[in-house]
Structure formats: structure tokens, C-alpha cells
Design a protein around this motif. Structure first.
Motif, PDB file in Angstrom:
ATOM      1  N   MET A  38      31.816  63.076  49.432  1.00  0.00           N
ATOM      2  CA  MET A  38      32.294  64.410  49.086  1.00  0.00           C
ATOM      3  C   MET A  38      31.686  64.892  47.777  1.00  0.00           C
ATOM      4  SD  MET A  38      36.206  65.645  48.429  1.00  0.00           S
ATOM      5  CE  MET A  38      36.523  67.247  47.721  1.00  0.00           C
ATOM      6  N   GLN A  39      31.624  64.035  46.784  1.00  0.00           N
ATOM      7  CA  GLN A  39      31.093  64.444  45.489  1.00  0.00           C
ATOM      8  C   GLN A  39      29.629  64.847  45.558  1.00  0.00           C
ATOM      9  OE1 GLN A  39      32.771  64.945  42.551  1.00  0.00           O
ATOM     10  NE2 GLN A  39      34.479  64.700  43.974  1.00  0.00           N
ATOM     11  N   CYS A  40      28.947  64.443  46.613  1.00  0.00           N
ATOM     12  CA  CYS A  40      27.533  64.799  46.756  1.00  0.00           C
ATOM     13  C   CYS A  40      27.342  66.293  46.994  1.00  0.00           C
ATOM     14  CB  CYS A  40      26.901  64.017  47.912  1.00  0.00           C
ATOM     15  SG  CYS A  40      26.890  62.228  47.657  1.00  0.00           S
ATOM     16  N   VAL A  41      28.372  66.972  47.486  1.00  0.00           N
ATOM     17  CA  VAL A  41      28.260  68.409  47.745  1.00  0.00           C
ATOM     18  C   VAL A  41      29.333  69.207  46.999  1.00  0.00           C
ATOM     19  CG1 VAL A  41      27.173  68.106  49.991  1.00  0.00           C
ATOM     20  CG2 VAL A  41      29.667  68.226  49.849  1.00  0.00           C
ATOM     21  N   TYR A  42      30.243  68.550  46.329  1.00  0.00           N
ATOM     22  CA  TYR A  42      31.356  69.211  45.632  1.00  0.00           C
ATOM     23  C   TYR A  42      30.860  69.788  44.312  1.00  0.00           C
ATOM     24  CZ  TYR A  42      36.438  69.757  44.946  1.00  0.00           C
ATOM     25  OH  TYR A  42      37.709  70.254  44.810  1.00  0.00           O
ATOM     26  N   PRO A  43      30.873  71.106  44.132  1.00  0.00           N
ATOM     27  CA  PRO A  43      30.289  71.693  42.927  1.00  0.00           C
ATOM     28  C   PRO A  43      31.105  71.379  41.672  1.00  0.00           C
ATOM     29  CG  PRO A  43      30.580  73.335  44.674  1.00  0.00           C
ATOM     30  CD  PRO A  43      31.366  72.128  45.065  1.00  0.00           C
ATOM     31  N   PRO A  44      30.485  71.430  40.522  1.00  0.00           N
ATOM     32  CA  PRO A  44      31.245  71.297  39.272  1.00  0.00           C
ATOM     33  C   PRO A  44      32.203  72.474  39.126  1.00  0.00           C
ATOM     34  CG  PRO A  44      29.002  72.032  38.822  1.00  0.00           C
ATOM     35  CD  PRO A  44      29.041  71.668  40.283  1.00  0.00           C
ATOM     36  N   LEU A  45      33.388  72.209  38.581  1.00  0.00           N
ATOM     37  CA  LEU A  45      34.408  73.225  38.309  1.00  0.00           C
ATOM     38  C   LEU A  45      35.091  73.745  39.567  1.00  0.00           C
ATOM     39  CD1 LEU A  45      32.504  75.283  35.569  1.00  0.00           C
ATOM     40  CD2 LEU A  45      33.977  73.297  35.263  1.00  0.00           C
ATOM     41  N   GLU A  46      34.815  73.171  40.751  1.00  0.00           N
ATOM     42  CA  GLU A  46      35.494  73.590  41.979  1.00  0.00           C
ATOM     43  C   GLU A  46      36.909  73.035  42.057  1.00  0.00           C
ATOM     44  OE1 GLU A  46      36.559  74.929  45.835  1.00  0.00           O
ATOM     45  OE2 GLU A  46      35.160  75.671  44.332  1.00  0.00           O
ATOM     46  N   GLY A  47      37.170  71.937  41.365  1.00  0.00           N
ATOM     47  CA  GLY A  47      38.515  71.379  41.384  1.00  0.00           C
ATOM     48  C   GLY A  47      39.523  72.375  40.835  1.00  0.00           C
ATOM     49  N   PRO A  48      40.733  72.429  41.388  1.00  0.00           N
ATOM     50  CA  PRO A  48      41.737  73.376  40.892  1.00  0.00           C
ATOM     51  C   PRO A  48      41.988  73.217  39.394  1.00  0.00           C
ATOM     52  CG  PRO A  48      42.458  72.398  42.956  1.00  0.00           C
ATOM     53  CD  PRO A  48      41.230  71.663  42.543  1.00  0.00           C
ATOM     54  N   ASP A  49      41.845  74.314  38.664  1.00  0.00           N
ATOM     55  CA  ASP A  49      42.064  74.337  37.205  1.00  0.00           C
ATOM     56  C   ASP A  49      41.153  73.368  36.457  1.00  0.00           C
ATOM     57  OD1 ASP A  49      44.383  76.183  37.220  1.00  0.00           O
ATOM     58  OD2 ASP A  49      45.379  74.535  38.262  1.00  0.00           O
ATOM     59  N   GLU A  50      40.047  72.976  37.059  1.00  0.00           N
ATOM     60  CA  GLU A  50      39.223  71.929  36.449  1.00  0.00           C
ATOM     61  C   GLU A  50      38.660  72.356  35.104  1.00  0.00           C
ATOM     62  OE1 GLU A  50      36.271  68.471  38.057  1.00  0.00           O
ATOM     63  OE2 GLU A  50      35.969  70.481  38.882  1.00  0.00           O
ATOM     64  N   TYR A  51      38.254  73.603  34.979  1.00  0.00           N
ATOM     65  CA  TYR A  51      37.706  74.041  33.691  1.00  0.00           C
ATOM     66  C   TYR A  51      38.767  73.962  32.595  1.00  0.00           C
ATOM     67  CZ  TYR A  51      39.896  78.637  32.928  1.00  0.00           C
ATOM     68  OH  TYR A  51      40.790  79.640  32.645  1.00  0.00           O
ATOM     69  N   GLN A  52      40.041  74.145  32.970  1.00  0.00           N
ATOM     70  CA  GLN A  52      41.125  74.061  32.000  1.00  0.00           C
ATOM     71  C   GLN A  52      41.322  72.623  31.515  1.00  0.00           C
ATOM     72  OE1 GLN A  52      43.944  76.089  30.753  1.00  0.00           O
ATOM     73  NE2 GLN A  52      42.558  77.833  31.034  1.00  0.00           N
ATOM     74  N   HIS A  53      41.230  71.677  32.427  1.00  0.00           N
ATOM     75  CA  HIS A  53      41.369  70.271  32.032  1.00  0.00           C
ATOM     76  C   HIS A  53      40.205  69.838  31.140  1.00  0.00           C
ATOM     77  CE1 HIS A  53      44.829  69.461  34.641  1.00  0.00           C
ATOM     78  NE2 HIS A  53      44.239  70.212  35.556  1.00  0.00           N
TER      79      HIS A  53
END
Length: 520
Positions: A1-16
Motif C-alpha cells: 500500500m505504501q508504494c502508491v499511498y501519497p504523502p499527506l493522504e493520511g487523515p490529518d497527517e499534515y497536522q500530526h
């Protein structure tokens, strides 16, 4: 999954990530409603594409959603000027200044961020911003693997058949939503580790030795978990009720149940008393979240929340959100699986769960010698009940604050392994191989859902393209070398082969067990 999962796509990831950077730059824990996202992160945000939900917050500094981001890159390569559409920004300051963004994830307990920021800062400075994101994601996946092993500890007392147990473990481990939940830069995976360790200790209390010490250790682990993420708290009431159930149904005495409850609560408070008191002094609530803090400031009490309870929530929230909604969600883009997959998921859940009917009938007629409720099944059920109740409490707070439910389905992921254990236990009612059959179907279905959802819609949204070459090129541009799209197909093949191999071993193990029993 991480091979195609973009940076900052995780929910609220930029906040963390902002939480980590705030501790690095300010040298202190951020305080909700006072802390802001560090402006040093703005160039990194601008250099990456964002989901639509993300852009609602970061659009005012010039961040772009996926399709517009890649369109801008293509136009700049052709020497053309790209004009930011007005609907991507909240105001003109995106071009003329650096507007502030509230660091609302400062509502989170601090333990994970204190431990993780040195790692993030070191990797970012030595390798790069994206490399730091994917390093923490991989670390979180490793932590989640440990957590999963611990959260599955109750399964040992549920299934007599080794095949059913092995296939159930495999199926639960392949849960697509669990992977989405842990594979972002956030405190979830570490919290799951402490939750899993606590569940493992509580599970071991069917052995009557050192009961009070085990309860104290479990309470301490729950306390450390709450200092990581508040969702771990739901394990404490589940543990206390479980102690009293064991007193009623096993050799544990009621006196021991009382002492175990006191030990667990006492050790929990040793770790968390200061944290809860500080939150009460600062925000008027011992359970800090953005909604509870705002409701406390507005003078809304328990009775205001209770007034929002509706019978309709049984379907709209518990069934549709917490159960049906936990198949797969892409992340902050909130892409859902195809409707056909969601329907299939619902019905295999229903059919498996209905196995409890013939099982209860067989117990009543005494055609089976198995007890109605094994203590480990009860523990799993309690974990589900209290985590669902906690999620509903969050939902009621969000209704009081916003007028709508904003609770995400993955808020109950801490009890999702226990939920599936209960489902597979129900399937035993269809016969000796019922649980094995259900687990096999779930394992295959989870794997299919993961690959179909990623390749059949998610990567197209994340790249704003449908052509395979363009998709591959754009994903490569925002990924480090590893994990990058070059590794997607090789790793997908490896996962499929490993899954098939583990299924084969599960069936072989059952055959060897049967042969051993016949020899004896």
C-alpha cells in the motif's frame, strides 16, 4: 500500500507532522487553541499534492489538490503560467502572505510526539521531508504488527481447531482498514501497542496466578496508552467488567475481582492523574478533544449530549459507519470501495454472525459440550461494546458542537480484531468447519478489496490521471525510491504468495493435528 499511498493522504497527517515540528522548534508541548502549524512546513506542504479535505485547511497558503497540483507541474514544464483557482484558497493571503493554520491536533496526548520528533527531524534533515514521512509510516506499520499479535491473544481460548485459529489470525491481519488506520504519521500505532499489551495481560488472567499483579500491569499499560491516544481508555471499563465476569463464571473470587479492579484503576491513575487534572484545569474536561473542549466552554453538559441520542443512530452510525464503514477508506480523500464490495462485506458479516443461532440452539438442547460464552469471547465482546460506546460519545459531542456526526469509522479500530474474533466464533455454529470457512472467505475478500480499491479508483484520484504511464510517473515523483511504485507489483505478488502459503500451512496443520489425535 505504501508504494502508491501519497504523502499527506493520511487523515490529518499534515497536522500530526506539524505537532512533531512544533515540539522540535518550540521545545514544548502545543496547547489547543493557542498553537499554530509551524510556518517552516509551508514550503514542504506546497511541494506536495493534497486531498480535497486537506486543501480546505491548507488552501489558504497555496496548497493544491491532486489534479491541480500535477496540472501546475505540467504547465510549468511547458513554460506556461499556472493561476491558482480562487476556490482553492480561502483568501488573497495565499499569494501575498503566510496565513496562520490552527494546530488542532494539539488535542492529542503528547507521548508519541515526544518519542517520534527526533526521528522525524533527523531523517528530514539527512534525507528529505518525504523520506521522513515514509520512515515514520514504516515504523508505525512495524509497531502495528506487534500490536496485532497482542490484540489477537484472546483467540487462543476461542477455537479448539488450529486451522480455524490460524485462518482467523490471517484474515484479521489482512484487514484493509486496519492498514489504512496505522499507515500514517500519527499516534495510532503506538497506542495500539499499549492497548494490545494490556489486552494480552488481561487475557492471561484466566490463569489464576498473580491476578492482582497482572491487573495492575494492565492498568499501567492502559494509562501509558491514554498518554498516547485517548481511545485506549475504553479498555479500562472492559477490563473491570471482565474481572467481575470471571468472578461469576470461573474460580476467581469476588474479593479478587474487587482487588483486581482497584489495582487496575489505581495504576491507571498513577500514570494519568496529572494529565487529566491538567486538562480539567485548562479546558474544563478530563477527556480533551476539540469538540469536548468547545462544548465545555459553551456550558454544554451530559444532559445536552443525552438529548442528541436517537434510535436512528443504530442504523446510521453503529451499522453503517462503525461496521459497514470499516471495510476500507482511502484516507483523507475518503474514497470508498465499490458498492458491490461493500454489499458483499455486509452479507458475509451477517451470514457469519447468524451462526450464533444454531450454536445457541445446540447449547440449549445440550448437543454440544462447549460453554455458551468462553471468557475470552466475553472479553472480545466487552472491548467491542466499550469502544463502540466511546465512539458514540464522540459522535454525541460532535453533534452538540457541529450539528452533525463527524466521528470516523476507524475510531473503533482498537477493537476491530476483537470484533472479527466474535464474528468467527459465531460462525462455529454452522459446524466444526464453520469458523475456518468464514475466516477463509474474509481473508480472500480482504485481499481482493485492497487491490481492487487501490488500483480501481484510488491511484487515479491521487494522480488525476487514468493512463498507466502517467499514473506511474506522477506517483514516482512524490515517493522516495522505497517504498515507491516500482515495488508495488513485486510486493503485491509476494503478499499473495505468502497468503496462499499460510493458508496451505493452516490446512496442513489441521491435518497433522487430526492425525496426532488418532494416533493417541
Amino acid at each position: 500500500m505504501q508504494c502508491v499511498y501519497p504523502p499527506l493522504e493520511g487523515p490529518d497527517e499534515y497536522q500530526h507532522i506539524a505537532y512533531l515540528t512544533y515540539i522540535e522548534e518550540e521545545g514544548k508541548i502545543p496547547v489547543l487553541n493557542k498553537a499554530l502549524v509551524p510556518k517552516s512546513l509551508y514550503p514542504h506542504f506546497l511541494a506536495n499534492p493534497h486531498s480535497d479535505c486537506d486543501v480546505q485547511q491548507t488552501g489558504k497558503v497555496g496548497c493544491l489538490p491532486y489534479e491541480a497540483f500535477y496540472e501546475k507541474e505540467a504547465m510549468q514544464k511547458r513554460g506556461e503560467k499556472f493561476l491558482i483557482p480562487e476556490n482553492f484558497m480561502e483568501n488573497e493571503t495565499a499569494q501575498t502572505g503566510e496565513p496562520d493554520i490552527q494546530l488542532y491536533e494539539s488535542q492529542q496526548p503528547p507521548l508519541y510526539y515526544i518519542l517520534a520528533w527526533p526521528v522525524f527531524a533527523h531523517i528530514r534533515d539527512s534525507l528529505g521531508f518525504r523520506e521522513a514521512i515514509y520512515t515514520l509510516r514504516i515504523i508505525n506499520i512495524a509497531l502495528a504488527t506487534i500490536a496485532m499479535l497482542c490484540l489477537l491473544s484472546p483467540i487462543k481460548g476461542v477455537f479448539e481447531e488450529s486451522r480455524a485459529m490460524r485462518l482467523s489470525i490471517l484474515a484479521i491481519s489482512l484487514s484493509p482498514m486496519f492498514m489504512v488506520y496505522v499507515s500514517r504519521v500519527a499516534n495510532d500505532a503506538l497506542a495500539l501497542v499499549f492497548a494490545g499489551l494490556a489486552v494480552s495481560v488481561i487475557t492471561g488472567m484466566t490463569n489464576q496466578r498473580h491476578l492482582i499483579a497482572k491487573a495492575a500491569i494492565a492498568g499501567g499499560l492502559i494509562g501509558i496508552g491514554v498518554l498516547t491516544k485517548m481511545t485506549v481508555l475504553c479498555i479500562l471499563p472492559a477490563a473491570v467488567v471482565y474481572f467481575w465476569y470471571c468472578a461469576a463464571r470461573t474460580r476467581m473470587t469476588f474479593g479478587k475481582a474487587f482487588l483486581c479492579s482497584a489495582a487496575a484503576i489505581g495504576c491507571y491513575l498513577i500514570f494519568t492523574m496529572q494529565y487529566h487534572l491538567q486538562n480539567y484545569r485548562d479546558f474544563g474536561t478530563v477527556f480533551p478533544s476539540f469538540d469536548t473542549i468547545e462544548n465545555a466552554a459553551a456550558g454544554k453538559t451530559f444532559f445536552h449530549l443525552a438529548g442528541n441520542i436517537q434510535l436512528l443512530h443504530l442504523k446510521d452510525f453503529f451499522l453503517n459507519t462503525l461496521i459497514r464503514g470499516n471495510l476500507w477508506v482511502s484516507g483523507w480523500s475518503f474514497l470508498m470501495p465499490r458498492n458491490e464490495l461493500r454489499v458483499i462485506y455486509f452479507w458475509i458479516l451477517v451470514v457469519s454472525a447468524l451462526g450464533i443461532v444454531p450454536y445457541i440452539i445446540s447449547v440449549i438442547r445440550r448437543t454440544t459440550k462447549r460453554p455458551m460464552f468462553h471468557p475470552h469471547i466475553v472479553l472480545c465482546g466487552l472491548l467491542v461494546i466499550f469502544s463502540f460506546a466511546a465512539a458514540y460519545g464522540h459522535a454525541l459531542n460532535s453533534i452538540a458542537r457541529w450539528g452533525v456526526i463527524t466521528t470516523m469509522s476507524y475510531y473503533v479500530m482498537i477493537s476491530y480484531p476483537a470484533f472479527l474474533i466474535c464474528i468467527f466464533a459465531c460462525a462455529r455454529g454452522y459446524g466444526k468447519k464453520g469458523a475456518s470457512a468464514a475466516a477463509f472467505v474474509f481473508a480472500v475478500f480482504f485481499l481482493v478489496t485492497e487491490y481492487v480499491s487501490l488500483s480501481g479508483g484510488a491511484v487515479q484520484r491521487w494522480t488525476g490521471a487514468t493512463d498507466f504511464r502517467v499514473i506511474f510517473e506522477r506517483l514516482s515523483s512524490v515517493h522516495p525510491v522505497f517504498p515507491g511504485p516500482y515495488f508495488f507489483f513485486p510486493l503485491a505478488i509476494i503478499v499473495c504468495v505468502l497468503t496462499a502459503g499460510l493458508m496451505f500451512l493452516a490446512f496442513c496443520g489441521e491435518r497433522q493435528d487430526n492425525e496426532g489425535q488418532r494416533t493417541e
